[in-house]
Design an enzyme around this catalytic site. Structure first.
Site, PDB file in Angstrom:
ATOM      1  N   GLU A  23     -44.968 -19.864  21.477  1.00 54.79           N
ATOM      2  CA  GLU A  23     -45.661 -20.753  22.405  1.00 54.79           C
ATOM      3  C   GLU A  23     -46.705 -19.990  23.217  1.00 54.79           C
ATOM      4  O   GLU A  23     -47.816 -20.495  23.455  1.00 54.79           O
ATOM      5  CB  GLU A  23     -44.639 -21.397  23.345  1.00 54.79           C
ATOM      6  N   ILE A 112     -52.240 -13.650   3.371  1.00 54.27           N
ATOM      7  CA  ILE A 112     -52.606 -12.320   3.857  1.00 54.27           C
ATOM      8  C   ILE A 112     -51.506 -11.346   3.455  1.00 54.27           C
ATOM      9  O   ILE A 112     -50.355 -11.478   3.879  1.00 54.27           O
ATOM     10  CB  ILE A 112     -52.772 -12.310   5.393  1.00 54.27           C
ATOM     11  N   LYS A 116     -49.226  -2.011   2.099  1.00 58.24           N
ATOM     12  CA  LYS A 116     -47.841  -1.530   2.042  1.00 58.24           C
ATOM     13  C   LYS A 116     -47.049  -2.202   0.922  1.00 58.24           C
ATOM     14  O   LYS A 116     -45.907  -1.822   0.647  1.00 58.24           O
ATOM     15  CB  LYS A 116     -47.168  -1.736   3.394  1.00 58.24           C
ATOM     16  N   LYS A 128     -43.483  -8.384   1.094  1.00 57.93           N
ATOM     17  CA  LYS A 128     -44.835  -8.898   0.867  1.00 57.93           C
ATOM     18  C   LYS A 128     -45.204  -8.831  -0.614  1.00 57.93           C
ATOM     19  O   LYS A 128     -45.902  -9.703  -1.138  1.00 57.93           O
ATOM     20  CB  LYS A 128     -45.840  -8.120   1.713  1.00 57.93           C
TER      21      LYS A 128
END
Length: 333
Positions: A23, A112, A116, A128
């Protein structure tokens, strides 16, 4: 994410959805875009990409044409200490979001990714890479509908948790400035530079590509620390000490640039390369992720790393040094 919003807003889309779990961070970028005159096109949305019902509701209500997926747990040592959370958010969250994009007719989906993910030694990098594997397989299974692409690049100067803000805070406190190792090097881009290339990569994509950005020359982190101390009007070793604290869990000494650019082909943009690789079969990917998901909350960290290694042959799990448990979190470099 914030810079993506700034640059996309400058192209005056009909609607810009700002989807954020935090938030506080959402409020900050909302207020900034209002000050910049974009208040009439933005829609701030509190959501978690793992909340399928909430995400489906957003897709049904707004029908976004383009999705830039930058939601990720990215801090290497922290994710090494809780690998299940890295897989949940970075891998399974990506899969859920991609499926929603296809289901609701999005034109483009841009994930994205990170350098790494190349021969990863960290759970973060492996999570990822698994996301990339899913996106490629998913795009091949569903050609001609949503265009799915991934974009890899290195560290971004000034982003949340990056080394430059940490060094600035340490210098302001009078030091020491902590560096993991005298020889550690990283590749850096500025936030606007990285986002500009991401946007251009998204325009180049036709489906299932992984784009790799040219990140220039590597920077020795110790040199960066000394330079930042001098730019503050102080002298390293006299006014501010530089302290070497050792590589943290999951970290590499050198990012593997030769592997990062291996099997890459040129594009029409001089700083954007296309990774040439064959997608894995979608059924095989789904089965592997299902097996991994089944044990995320019950397996030990070592068991999870072992399971990930069976899915990613290029992943070499980080092994704690004697006296350093896998859950240890040394001081930031």
């Amino acid at each position: 994410g914030s810079e993506l919003c700034r640059q996309v807003a400058s192209f005056r889309p009909a609607r810009l959805l700002l989807l954020e779990q935090s938030e506080v961070q959402l409020f900050q970028i909302e207020q900034e875009l209002i000050r910049l005159g974009h208040g009439h096109i933005i829609q701030p949305l509190i959501a978690d990409i793992l909340d399928n019902a909430r995400i489906r509701g957003i897709f049904q209500q707004y029908r976004p044409s383009v999705i830039f997926h930058a939601a990720a747990h990215k801090h290497v040592p922290m994710m090494e200490a809780q690998p299940g959370e890295a897989i949940k958010n970075n891998t399974l969250g990506t899969a859920c979001l991609a499926e929603m994009a296809l289901e609701h007719g999005a034109e483009r989906f841009v994930m994205i990714s990170t350098d790494k993910a190349v021969n990863p030694t960290s759970v973060m990098g492996a999570s990822k890479r698994l996301a990339e594997v899913f996106i490629q397989a998913f795009a091949e299974r569903h050609p001609g509908k949503t265009c799915f692409t991934s974009v890899r690049f290195g560290n971004v100067l000034g982003s949340s948790g990056s080394v430059v803000p940490i060094f600035e805070q340490q210098i302001a406190r009078g030091g020491p400035v902590t560096v993991t190792h005298p020889d550690v090097v990283r590749y850096f881009m500025t936030i606007p530079e990285a986002v500009g290339l991401v946007l251009q990569s998204s325009a180049l994509g036709t489906g299932d590509e992984i784009f790799v950005l040219d990140m220039g020359k590597p920077v020795k982190i110790a040199d960066l620390a000394h330079q930042m101390i001098r730019l503050s009007g102080l002298e390293p070793g006299r006014d501010i000490q530089v302290k070497f604290v050792g590589l943290r869990p999951g970290e590499k000494l050198f990012e593997e640039l030769k592997h990062l650019y291996a099997n890459c082909a040129a594009t029409v943009h001089p700083r954007i390369l296309r990774l040439t690789s064959t997608p894995m079969p979608m059924d095989q990917v789904r089965a592997a992720l299902a097996k991994l998901q089944d044990v995320l909350d019950t397996a030990t960290h070592e068991q999870l790393r072992s399971r990930i290694a069976t899915l990613l042959p290029e992943y070499t799990p980080w092994i704690p040094q004697p006296g350093q448990p896998a859950s240890s979190l040394p001081s930031p470099r």
